[in-house]
Design a protein around this motif. Sequence first.
Motif, PDB file in Angstrom:
ATOM      1  N   GLU A 122       0.829  -1.198   0.000  1.00  0.00           N
ATOM      2  CA  GLU A 122       0.000   0.000   0.000  1.00  0.00           C
ATOM      3  C   GLU A 122       0.866   1.251   0.000  1.00  0.00           C
ATOM      4  OE1 GLU A 122      -2.412  -0.229   3.470  1.00  0.00           O
ATOM      5  OE2 GLU A 122      -3.768  -1.762   2.669  1.00  0.00           O
ATOM      6  N   LEU A 123       0.297   2.332  -0.532  1.00  0.00           N
ATOM      7  CA  LEU A 123       0.859   3.667  -0.404  1.00  0.00           C
ATOM      8  C   LEU A 123      -0.200   4.563   0.216  1.00  0.00           C
ATOM      9  CD1 LEU A 123       2.563   4.238  -3.906  1.00  0.00           C
ATOM     10  CD2 LEU A 123       3.732   3.750  -1.743  1.00  0.00           C
ATOM     11  N   SER A 124       0.242   5.594   0.901  1.00  0.00           N
ATOM     12  CA  SER A 124      -0.726   6.541   1.442  1.00  0.00           C
ATOM     13  C   SER A 124      -1.387   7.306   0.296  1.00  0.00           C
ATOM     14  CB  SER A 124      -0.029   7.528   2.375  1.00  0.00           C
ATOM     15  OG  SER A 124       0.829   8.399   1.635  1.00  0.00           O
ATOM     16  N   HIS A 125      -2.534   7.902   0.576  1.00  0.00           N
ATOM     17  CA  HIS A 125      -3.250   8.669  -0.445  1.00  0.00           C
ATOM     18  C   HIS A 125      -2.379   9.799  -0.981  1.00  0.00           C
ATOM     19  CE1 HIS A 125      -6.200  11.457  -2.189  1.00  0.00           C
ATOM     20  NE2 HIS A 125      -6.969  10.389  -2.353  1.00  0.00           N
ATOM     21  N   SER A 126      -1.646  10.490  -0.119  1.00  0.00           N
ATOM     22  CA  SER A 126      -0.811  11.601  -0.565  1.00  0.00           C
ATOM     23  C   SER A 126       0.353  11.124  -1.427  1.00  0.00           C
ATOM     24  CB  SER A 126      -0.281  12.387   0.639  1.00  0.00           C
ATOM     25  OG  SER A 126       0.501  11.559   1.478  1.00  0.00           O
ATOM     26  N   GLU A 127       0.948   9.977  -1.077  1.00  0.00           N
ATOM     27  CA  GLU A 127       2.025   9.427  -1.891  1.00  0.00           C
ATOM     28  C   GLU A 127       1.509   9.025  -3.276  1.00  0.00           C
ATOM     29  OE1 GLU A 127       5.248   7.153   0.834  1.00  0.00           O
ATOM     30  OE2 GLU A 127       3.208   6.343   0.931  1.00  0.00           O
ATOM     31  N   PHE A 149       6.463   4.896  -6.645  1.00  0.00           N
ATOM     32  CA  PHE A 149       5.862   3.571  -6.724  1.00  0.00           C
ATOM     33  C   PHE A 149       6.869   2.441  -6.520  1.00  0.00           C
ATOM     34  CE2 PHE A 149       3.012   6.158  -9.522  1.00  0.00           C
ATOM     35  CZ  PHE A 149       1.913   6.144  -8.675  1.00  0.00           C
ATOM     36  N   HIS A 150       8.079   2.589  -7.070  1.00  0.00           N
ATOM     37  CA  HIS A 150       9.009   1.465  -6.981  1.00  0.00           C
ATOM     38  C   HIS A 150      10.453   1.855  -6.693  1.00  0.00           C
ATOM     39  CE1 HIS A 150      10.866   1.687 -11.142  1.00  0.00           C
ATOM     40  NE2 HIS A 150       9.885   2.555 -11.236  1.00  0.00           N
ATOM     41  N   GLU A 151      10.923   2.993  -7.210  1.00  0.00           N
ATOM     42  CA  GLU A 151      12.336   3.327  -7.044  1.00  0.00           C
ATOM     43  C   GLU A 151      12.802   3.366  -5.587  1.00  0.00           C
ATOM     44  OE1 GLU A 151      14.776   7.325  -7.335  1.00  0.00           O
ATOM     45  OE2 GLU A 151      14.317   6.606  -9.365  1.00  0.00           O
ATOM     46  N   PRO A 152      12.072   4.024  -4.667  1.00  0.00           N
ATOM     47  CA  PRO A 152      12.557   4.079  -3.285  1.00  0.00           C
ATOM     48  C   PRO A 152      12.735   2.712  -2.644  1.00  0.00           C
ATOM     49  CG  PRO A 152      10.789   5.665  -3.629  1.00  0.00           C
ATOM     50  CD  PRO A 152      10.809   4.779  -4.835  1.00  0.00           C
ATOM     51  N   HIS A 153      12.012   1.716  -3.151  1.00  0.00           N
ATOM     52  CA  HIS A 153      12.035   0.389  -2.557  1.00  0.00           C
ATOM     53  C   HIS A 153      13.033  -0.543  -3.243  1.00  0.00           C
ATOM     54  CE1 HIS A 153       8.405   1.986  -0.794  1.00  0.00           C
ATOM     55  NE2 HIS A 153       7.948   2.232  -2.018  1.00  0.00           N
TER      56      HIS A 153
END
Length: 300
Positions: free
Chosen positions: A186-191, A223-227
């Motif tokens: 999940e991501l937060s609504h703001s993210e 969506f994916h780079e930070p992870h």
Amino acid sequence: MEAPMFSVAVPATTANLGPGYDSVGMALALYMTVAVTASHAWAVHYDGEEYAGLATGTDNLIVQTIQDVAARHGKEVEPHVLQVQSTIPLGKGLGSSATAIAAGIVIAERLLGISFTSIEKARIGSELEGHSDNVTAALLGGVTVTYYTEDTMEVIQLPKPPIGAVLLVPPQALKTEESRGLLPLELSHSEAAAGSAASNMLVTAIATGDWELAGRMMEKDVFHEPHRKRLFPSFDEIRTVCHSLGAYGMTISGAGPSLFVAVKDGEETVIAQKLKEQFPYYQAIALQPAEEGARVVDRV
């Protein structure tokens, strides 16, 4: 051995371009070529040691795709020998599985005498690949933007962009499922809102030819780079150096492990050499986007 009946060429791809997660793809001028020859049994021969471990019979992905397309139309395809040559690094985030599927679709079209629309080819490829970004770009060329769900397939194709490209390719391959396993559920609504805005800006900038803006948006992904970035040696340092060299932007190619750098047209060779000197862990490949997607290139 008989002469090939025809050959099919399919470009490599880079997917996502940062925030265009699972929806944006770009064809690249590295190619897999498949020569097709009539035979009494299916066989697939690969040139080069890198592809030596791939299946060579009816369990090969190209053959499975051909047979799947035939089955969708209630037909069968006689066996053929497929001779495969490729300059696309295997398992390096450059769409090698998507190229195999795209090749199978185009070969099936020719052998069955069927002509698919772009949307039909994209739908078949996306169903077989499981997502739409790489395979649609491999099939159509240029830059493709897709919306793909179980019930809906929408595709916009943009022309080959007026840029150069550098790929930084590490020595080790990475399985897509391993990379996807790093993503949050999940991501937060703001993210999510910020990621959606970055994706909208990315596509609009590409469509209008504003690669300064597109490059900045490539680096705004949530969506994916930070992870995934921890998988890439010297990731942040490479991005900083790319900026100092005048690159538009740097991002992960697909699920990795390669990195894609968008640069000014004509500067790709010089920048590739400089990045290779500073980051010798990676192979640096200078190339151009590809205008055309999967196609028959010759026929007897």
